[in-house]
Design a protein around this motif. Sequence first.
Motif, PDB file in Angstrom:
ATOM      1  N   UNK A  47      68.847 -12.907  10.138  1.00  0.00           N
ATOM      2  CA  UNK A  47      68.397 -12.444   8.457  1.00  0.00           C
ATOM      3  C   UNK A  47      67.219 -12.837   9.033  1.00  0.00           C
ATOM      4  N   UNK A  48      66.298 -13.933   9.217  1.00  0.00           N
ATOM      5  CA  UNK A  48      65.347 -14.792   8.694  1.00  0.00           C
ATOM      6  C   UNK A  48      63.907 -13.409  10.170  1.00  0.00           C
ATOM      7  N   UNK A  49      64.988 -13.929  11.461  1.00  0.00           N
ATOM      8  CA  UNK A  49      64.316 -12.758  12.273  1.00  0.00           C
ATOM      9  C   UNK A  49      63.976 -10.953  11.575  1.00  0.00           C
ATOM     10  N   UNK A  50      64.796 -10.598  11.458  1.00  0.00           N
ATOM     11  CA  UNK A  50      64.877  -9.016  11.295  1.00  0.00           C
ATOM     12  C   UNK A  50      63.939  -9.255  10.009  1.00  0.00           C
ATOM     13  N   UNK A  51      63.899 -10.313   9.136  1.00  0.00           N
ATOM     14  CA  UNK A  51      62.835 -10.323   7.526  1.00  0.00           C
ATOM     15  C   UNK A  51      61.419 -10.494   8.298  1.00  0.00           C
ATOM     16  N   UNK A  52      61.160 -10.865   9.290  1.00  0.00           N
ATOM     17  CA  UNK A  52      60.018 -10.763  10.208  1.00  0.00           C
ATOM     18  C   UNK A  52      60.084 -10.086  11.030  1.00  0.00           C
ATOM     19  N   UNK A  53      60.886  -9.120  11.695  1.00  0.00           N
ATOM     20  CA  UNK A  53      60.462  -8.238  12.568  1.00  0.00           C
ATOM     21  C   UNK A  53      60.315  -7.129  11.270  1.00  0.00           C
ATOM     22  N   UNK A 133      61.420 -16.919   4.182  1.00  0.00           N
ATOM     23  CA  UNK A 133      60.369 -15.922   4.729  1.00  0.00           C
ATOM     24  C   UNK A 133      59.843 -16.019   3.734  1.00  0.00           C
ATOM     25  N   UNK A 134      60.049 -15.132   2.366  1.00  0.00           N
ATOM     26  CA  UNK A 134      59.464 -14.470   2.026  1.00  0.00           C
ATOM     27  C   UNK A 134      57.799 -16.469   1.356  1.00  0.00           C
ATOM     28  N   UNK A 135      58.448 -17.440   1.707  1.00  0.00           N
ATOM     29  CA  UNK A 135      57.656 -18.491   1.068  1.00  0.00           C
ATOM     30  C   UNK A 135      56.631 -18.248   2.263  1.00  0.00           C
ATOM     31  N   UNK A 136      56.490 -18.651   3.351  1.00  0.00           N
ATOM     32  CA  UNK A 136      56.688 -18.151   4.462  1.00  0.00           C
ATOM     33  C   UNK A 136      55.100 -17.539   4.715  1.00  0.00           C
ATOM     34  N   UNK A 137      55.550 -16.287   4.254  1.00  0.00           N
ATOM     35  CA  UNK A 137      54.201 -15.437   4.348  1.00  0.00           C
ATOM     36  C   UNK A 137      53.018 -15.511   3.964  1.00  0.00           C
ATOM     37  N   UNK A 146      49.622 -12.559  16.434  1.00  0.00           N
ATOM     38  CA  UNK A 146      50.446 -11.170  17.124  1.00  0.00           C
ATOM     39  C   UNK A 146      50.217 -10.027  16.914  1.00  0.00           C
ATOM     40  N   UNK A 147      51.131  -9.731  15.460  1.00  0.00           N
ATOM     41  CA  UNK A 147      50.711  -8.228  15.269  1.00  0.00           C
ATOM     42  C   UNK A 147      49.529  -7.795  15.666  1.00  0.00           C
ATOM     43  N   UNK A 148      48.419  -8.429  15.460  1.00  0.00           N
ATOM     44  CA  UNK A 148      47.039  -7.952  16.249  1.00  0.00           C
ATOM     45  C   UNK A 148      46.829  -7.566  16.952  1.00  0.00           C
ATOM     46  N   UNK A 161      57.109  -2.093  19.103  1.00  0.00           N
ATOM     47  CA  UNK A 161      57.854  -2.667  18.289  1.00  0.00           C
ATOM     48  C   UNK A 161      59.347  -2.828  19.630  1.00  0.00           C
ATOM     49  N   UNK A 162      59.565  -3.123  20.728  1.00  0.00           N
ATOM     50  CA  UNK A 162      59.904  -4.063  21.683  1.00  0.00           C
ATOM     51  C   UNK A 162      59.570  -5.343  21.439  1.00  0.00           C
ATOM     52  N   UNK A 163      57.811  -5.159  21.704  1.00  0.00           N
ATOM     53  CA  UNK A 163      57.539  -6.373  21.971  1.00  0.00           C
ATOM     54  C   UNK A 163      57.902  -7.148  20.801  1.00  0.00           C
ATOM     55  N   UNK A 164      57.634  -6.894  19.139  1.00  0.00           N
ATOM     56  CA  UNK A 164      57.871  -7.569  18.080  1.00  0.00           C
ATOM     57  C   UNK A 164      58.911  -8.023  18.032  1.00  0.00           C
ATOM     58  N   UNK A 165      59.533  -7.501  18.761  1.00  0.00           N
ATOM     59  CA  UNK A 165      62.083  -7.626  18.259  1.00  0.00           C
ATOM     60  C   UNK A 165      61.570  -8.837  19.326  1.00  0.00           C
ATOM     61  N   UNK A 166      61.198  -8.878  20.526  1.00  0.00           N
ATOM     62  CA  UNK A 166      60.952  -9.641  21.808  1.00  0.00           C
ATOM     63  C   UNK A 166      60.652 -11.148  20.921  1.00  0.00           C
ATOM     64  N   UNK A 167      59.164 -10.885  20.681  1.00  0.00           N
ATOM     65  CA  UNK A 167      58.574 -11.733  19.487  1.00  0.00           C
ATOM     66  C   UNK A 167      59.751 -12.475  18.866  1.00  0.00           C
ATOM     67  N   UNK A 168      60.271 -11.927  17.699  1.00  0.00           N
ATOM     68  CA  UNK A 168      61.199 -12.426  16.935  1.00  0.00           C
ATOM     69  C   UNK A 168      62.027 -13.472  17.203  1.00  0.00           C
ATOM     70  N   UNK A 169      63.068 -12.799  18.554  1.00  0.00           N
ATOM     71  CA  UNK A 169      64.056 -13.268  19.085  1.00  0.00           C
ATOM     72  C   UNK A 169      63.090 -14.889  20.255  1.00  0.00           C
ATOM     73  N   UNK A 170      62.565 -14.365  20.215  1.00  0.00           N
ATOM     74  CA  UNK A 170      61.909 -15.964  20.637  1.00  0.00           C
ATOM     75  C   UNK A 170      61.436 -17.302  19.919  1.00  0.00           C
ATOM     76  N   UNK A 171      61.406 -16.643  18.584  1.00  0.00           N
ATOM     77  CA  UNK A 171      60.514 -17.163  17.490  1.00  0.00           C
ATOM     78  C   UNK A 171      61.830 -17.954  16.573  1.00  0.00           C
TER      79      UNK A 171
END
Length: 236
Positions: A47-53, A133-137, A146-148, A161-171
Motif C-alpha cells: 500500500x505505501x509503495x503504491x501510494x508513493x508510486x 504516506x500523507x504525513x511524509x508528503x 528522484x522524480x526530478x 514509470x518503470x524507473x519510479x516503480x523500481x524506486x518504490x520497490x527498492x524503497x
Amino acid sequence: MSTTMVGALVVLALLDSTSIGTLFVPIGLLLAPGRVRVVGVLTYLLTIALFYLAAGLAIAAGLGAIGDELTRFAESTAFSWAEVVVGVGLIALSFRFDPKRRAARGKTVDWSARITKATGSPGTLITLAISAGVLELATMVTFLAAIGLVSSSTVSWPVAAALLTGYCFVMILPALVLLALRVSLSDRITPALHRLNAWFQKHATGATSWILAIVGFLIARDGFARLAVAYHWFGQ
C-alpha cells in the motif's frame, strides 16, 4: 538513461527506505505479539509503495506537461526568488519537526499505538500505510529529487514509470528483507529489531528536522547566488 542516474535513484530510494513509513512502522508490525502476520506486513508495504508510486507518477506527469514553461521559469529571477522563499520556508519548517518542540506542543505521533490498532485487519493496515504516506508528503525531499532526475532525463514515459516503480520497490526492500529474516529466524532476530526500533523512536524525528534544514539551506543558497549574479550585488 545512464548508469549514473540509475545509481543515484538507487541511493535516493535506499535513503527513503529508512523513513518512518517505510521502516519504522514495518518494524513495529514485525514486533507485534504473536506469530508474525506476513500477509498483513506485505499488505502494508504494498500500500505505501503504491501510494508513493501514484504520487510520483502524478508529479512527473505534471512536470512533463509544463516542461518547456518550467525550463524558461527556471532561468528567470522569479525562480531564484522562489528558491530563496522555499529554502527559508524549509528551514522554518525544520523547527516544527524538532523533537523537543513537538513534545512541548504535544504534537508527537504515537506510532506504537497506531501500529497496535492496525494489526487487526487488512483495512486498518491500508489506512495506516496511507496515513504514514500523507504525513511524509511534506518531507519527501529525496523522492522529489528522484522524480526530478527522471523528469529531466530523455527517457520515454513507460521507462520513467518503470524507473519510479523500481524506486518504490527498492524503497520497501529493506523492510522485505527484515520480514524474511523475521520469518526464517523467528525470535532470534527480535532483540536486533527492538534495538533498531528504539533507535528510530529516539532519532527519526530529529533526522527529519536536520534533512529539512540542510535541503532548505542548499536551495536558499542557490537562489541567493543566482540573484547575486543577476543583480550584481557584489560588483562585477
